[in-house]
Enzyme design. Structure first.
Site, PDB file in Angstrom:
ATOM      1  N   HIS A   1       1.104   3.980   2.094  1.00  0.00           N
ATOM      2  CA  HIS A   1       1.471   4.772   3.256  1.00  0.00           C
ATOM      3  C   HIS A   1       2.982   4.999   3.251  1.00  0.00           C
ATOM      4  CE1 HIS A   1      -2.424   3.757   5.683  1.00  0.00           C
ATOM      5  NE2 HIS A   1      -2.595   4.722   4.818  1.00  0.00           N
TER       6      HIS A   1
ATOM      7  N   HIS B   1       0.863  -1.179   0.000  1.00  0.00           N
ATOM      8  CA  HIS B   1       0.000   0.000   0.000  1.00  0.00           C
ATOM      9  C   HIS B   1       0.901   1.230   0.000  1.00  0.00           C
ATOM     10  CE1 HIS B   1       0.933  -0.605   4.242  1.00  0.00           C
ATOM     11  NE2 HIS B   1       0.504   0.614   4.520  1.00  0.00           N
TER      12      HIS B   1
ATOM     13  N   ASP C   1       5.481   4.963   5.263  1.00  0.00           N
ATOM     14  CA  ASP C   1       6.467   4.065   5.872  1.00  0.00           C
ATOM     15  C   ASP C   1       6.699   2.806   5.053  1.00  0.00           C
ATOM     16  OD1 ASP C   1       3.741   3.605   6.774  1.00  0.00           O
ATOM     17  OD2 ASP C   1       4.517   2.075   8.127  1.00  0.00           O
ATOM     18  N   HIS C   2       5.980   2.663   3.934  1.00  0.00           N
ATOM     19  CA  HIS C   2       6.159   1.505   3.054  1.00  0.00           C
ATOM     20  C   HIS C   2       6.697   1.881   1.672  1.00  0.00           C
ATOM     21  CE1 HIS C   2       3.997  -1.546   5.579  1.00  0.00           C
ATOM     22  NE2 HIS C   2       3.626  -0.406   6.149  1.00  0.00           N
TER      23      HIS C   2
ATOM     24  N   HIS D   1      -6.762  -3.097   5.685  1.00  0.00           N
ATOM     25  CA  HIS D   1      -6.095  -1.948   6.274  1.00  0.00           C
ATOM     26  C   HIS D   1      -6.986  -0.717   6.074  1.00  0.00           C
ATOM     27  CE1 HIS D   1      -2.846   0.098   8.112  1.00  0.00           C
ATOM     28  NE2 HIS D   1      -2.327   0.648   7.022  1.00  0.00           N
TER      29      HIS D   1
ATOM     30  N   ASP E   1       0.506  -4.230   6.124  1.00  0.00           N
ATOM     31  CA  ASP E   1      -0.336  -3.802   7.251  1.00  0.00           C
ATOM     32  C   ASP E   1      -1.743  -4.366   7.082  1.00  0.00           C
ATOM     33  OD1 ASP E   1       1.912  -2.372   7.773  1.00  0.00           O
ATOM     34  OD2 ASP E   1       0.977  -0.391   7.698  1.00  0.00           O
TER      35      ASP E   1
END
Length: 306
Positions: free
Chosen positions: A61, A59, A63-64, A137, A208
């Site tokens: 976000h 995904h 932090d990914h 998520h 996540d």
């Protein structure tokens, strides 16, 4: 098959844990699953090599994915010419393309961005597939399962010789599924000397997610499940609110799915440098659980390995 955990923190990195990234090497080919900020430095630190052919994003976000622009630029500086494929959930291709252009230039090597939906085959390789599956998520997301094809059954050489098959090319033909004729006219069929097909390996990476039935189905009999374990029991109420799992919840899913090993990752920064209690809570439900740490390496043997 070899796994290196490059980033095991939740949304906020810590001094011990970087944001999400996993490197998987299979038969000399390397794949990246998520590319959190600083992933390229982790690749240097833990000596994974940079010859990545496919990147799989769960995904978008930060932090990914925020490590992706810098990594692509480094490849450009290093005069990469091999094509790169980036796999991303359906509907997110324009956002990924915007992210790739954030530095103001496009890579000089070919970059392809492919969208994938749950249930689709993201990559068909040599005797394996990477399949996308549904996750739960707070945004458009998928997980990925690398699933190897079944392997040939074991060849029973002693039985073949008992049947009069001469040592040599006829052994290979039988193992490849072809019947052979002997000098006296006798026909020997493969099923007489070759055992049942043997399963390949299955590694499942969730990104996540809350625990869910689609994740459980994708993880069925996995040799390794890498699952979100953001929270400990004491913060369990936060997990469903934020689209994450507790370590115990991930372990209960692993037990239901019959997986062999469970790696807990995406650990919240609220636990600082100590996350041992997440492992303790998980092992109450599934003894083969462990909390992954940055730099940990893991070999994934074949299911029938002795």
């Amino acid at each position: 098959m070899h796994v290196t955990f490059l980033g095991t923190s939740g949304a906020i990195p810590t001094t011990e844990r970087n944001t999400s990234a996993v490197c998987l090497r299979r038969e000399g080919e390397r794949f990246l699953f998520d590319v959190g900020e600083g992933t390229q430095r982790q690749m240097m630190r833990f000596n994974t090599g940079f010859d990545i052919s496919h990147v799989f994003l769960t995904h978008l976000h930060g932090d990914h994915v925020l490590g992706l622009p810098g990594l692509l630029q480094t490849w450009d500086f290093n005069e990469r010419d091999e094509a790169l494929a980036i796999h991303t959930p359906s509907g997110t291709k324009p956002d990924v393309e915007d992210l790739l252009s954030v530095a103001g230039t496009r890579p000089s090597y070919p970059v392809r961005v492919d969208e994938v939906s749950p249930g689709a085959v993201a990559l068909r390789g040599d005797e394996f597939e990477v399949r996308a599956f549904e996750t739960d998520h707070r945004t458009t997301s998928v997980g990925y399962a690398l699933v190897e094809d079944d392997r040939k059954g074991r060849f029973d050489r002693d039985r073949a010789e008992e049947l009069g098959v001469p040592v040599g090319p006829k052994f290979s033909k039988l193992h490849d599924g072809e019947s052979v004729e002997l000098e006296d006219g006798t026909v020997v069929d493969p099923e007489q000397v070759v055992g049942d097909p043997r399963p390949g390996r299955r590694v499942v990476y969730t990104g996540d997610t809350r625990p869910s039935k689609p994740v459980e189905r994708a993880a069925e009999n996995a040799d390794l499940l890498i699952h979100d374990a953001t929270f400990a029991d004491e913060d369990a109420e936060r997990a469903p609110q934020t689209g994450h799992a507790t370590a115990r919840g991930a372990a209960e899913l692993a037990a239901r799915a019959g997986v062999k090993r469970l790696a807990l990752t995406h650990v919240s920064s609220r636990y600082g440098g100590y996350a041992g209690h997440l492992g303790e809570q998980a092992r109450e439900a599934f003894p083969e659980a462990f909390v992954a740490e940055d730099g940990r390496e893991l070999d994934v043997p074949f299911p029938d390995a002795e």
